[in-house]
Design a protein around this motif. Structure first.
Motif, short mmCIF file in Angstrom:
data_model
loop_
_atom_site.label_atom_id
_atom_site.label_comp_id
_atom_site.label_asym_id
_atom_site.label_seq_id
_atom_site.Cartn_x
_atom_site.Cartn_y
_atom_site.Cartn_z
N ASP A 55 0.84 -1.20 0.00
CA ASP A 55 0.00 0.00 0.00
C ASP A 55 0.87 1.25 0.00
OD1 ASP A 55 1.07 0.01 2.55
OD2 ASP A 55 -0.85 -0.14 3.59
N ASN A 61 -4.74 4.93 6.35
CA ASN A 61 -3.92 4.06 7.19
C ASN A 61 -3.06 4.84 8.19
OD1 ASN A 61 -1.74 5.00 5.64
ND2 ASN A 61 -1.61 3.16 4.39
N GLU A 77 -0.30 2.44 9.73
CA GLU A 77 -0.39 0.98 9.77
C GLU A 77 -0.20 0.46 8.35
OE1 GLU A 77 -3.86 -2.20 10.93
OE2 GLU A 77 -3.57 -0.47 12.27
N ARG A 78 0.98 -0.11 8.07
CA ARG A 78 1.35 -0.49 6.72
C ARG A 78 1.19 -1.99 6.49
NH1 ARG A 78 3.99 3.55 4.18
NH2 ARG A 78 3.11 2.44 2.39
N LYS A 79 0.92 -2.35 5.27
CA LYS A 79 0.66 -3.74 4.90
C LYS A 79 1.71 -4.20 3.90
CE LYS A 79 -3.14 -6.72 3.30
NZ LYS A 79 -4.54 -6.71 2.78
N GLU A 96 1.05 -12.39 4.58
CA GLU A 96 0.99 -10.93 4.69
C GLU A 96 1.18 -10.51 6.15
OE1 GLU A 96 -1.93 -10.01 0.86
OE2 GLU A 96 -2.56 -9.43 2.88
N LYS A 98 1.16 -6.84 8.88
CA LYS A 98 0.96 -5.41 9.13
C LYS A 98 1.94 -4.96 10.20
CE LYS A 98 -3.95 -4.91 7.93
NZ LYS A 98 -5.29 -4.49 8.44
N ILE A 138 0.43 -4.69 17.30
CA ILE A 138 1.02 -4.68 15.96
C ILE A 138 2.49 -4.28 16.09
CG2 ILE A 138 0.94 -3.64 13.66
CD1 ILE A 138 -2.00 -3.12 14.08
#
Length: 238
Positions: A55, A61, A77-79, A96, A98, A138
């Motif tokens: 993203d 985010n 908040e990165r994916k 995946e 986060k 996270i």
């Protein structure tokens, strides 16, 4: 007229860099990240791995905490897609992951980031070091830009000790130059090789997936001096 054209060009580049975001102000803040060396980062990390960013930084985010009109905290908040795992103490869901990055875009379209730090961009491939955070369980990048190793050009990374040692340990043939690489990983930032006997200076090349590393070695009475792509390291002889 020229000022209007330049402003439009600037908006065009920012628009493309942050995925359809019109950023009207670049806000740089000072941050005091822990200054871990490579061994400390490797030990404290709960995840080390190669990832591809899925993203762009956006208001969606981003999280910005205010005290009145003053920003007191921010993160995004990165994916990412996990390409390779070198160390992990966390669950990876369907390849995946986060994690938090110390960047954000505010509701006023302000791009907030730390000095010498830039938001990750979609499609970018990196090696990241993550640690625990206090937000939603996270993980977060350990030391800002120091904990992101860009794969495109290893010599342009913020901290070359971290970048070179990461490439040596995780992105090279473990059976090639084994003893030399062990010494390089044990060495610390040191002094440039000077006043040496030319016959004692040894030169090596280490092939890594992030590029070739050119190593010079000079063994003195008490210390061994190295240079990796011109960056000095020292190892105390035992």
């Amino acid at each position: 007229m020229k000022k209007i054209i330049l402003f439009i060009i600037l908006l065009y580049f920012i628009f493309n860099s942050y995925g359809c975001q019109i950023v009207v102000k670049d806000v740089i803040v000072s941050s005091n990240y822990a200054q871990f060396n490579y061994d400390e980062m490797k030990q404290e990390a709960i995840f080390i791995g190669k990832v591809e960013v899925l993203d762009n930084l956006s208001k969606k985010n981003s999280n910005v905490v205010y005290d009145g009109n003053t920003v007191i905290d921010f993160y995004s908040e990165r994916k990412v897609k996990v390409l390779e795992v070198y160390k992990t103490d966390i669950n990876i869901n369907k390849g995946e992951l986060k994690f938090l990055e110390h960047t954000a875009i505010t509701h006023k379209n302000e791009y907030i980031h730390s000095e010498n730090s830039e938001a990750m961009k979609k499609g970018e491939k990196l090696i990241v070091f993550l640690c625990k955070s206090n937000v939603k369980d996270i993980p977060i990048l350990m030391c800002g830009e120091r904990s992101k190793i860009a794969l495109k050009d290893i010599n342009k990374n913020t901290n070359l000790e971290i970048a070179y040692k990461t490439a040596i340990e995780f992105e090279s043939d473990e059976n090639s130059n084994h003893d030399l690489k062990k010494q390089l990983l044990q060495s610390q930032n040191g002094n440039t090789i000077r006043d040496y006997e030319p016959s004692k200076l040894k030169k090596y090349e280490i092939e890594t997936n992030l590029g070739k590393l050119f190593v010079q070695e000079y063994v003195d009475t008490n210390e061994t001096y190295f240079e990796i792509n011109g960056v000095p390291f020292t190892l105390v002889n035992k």
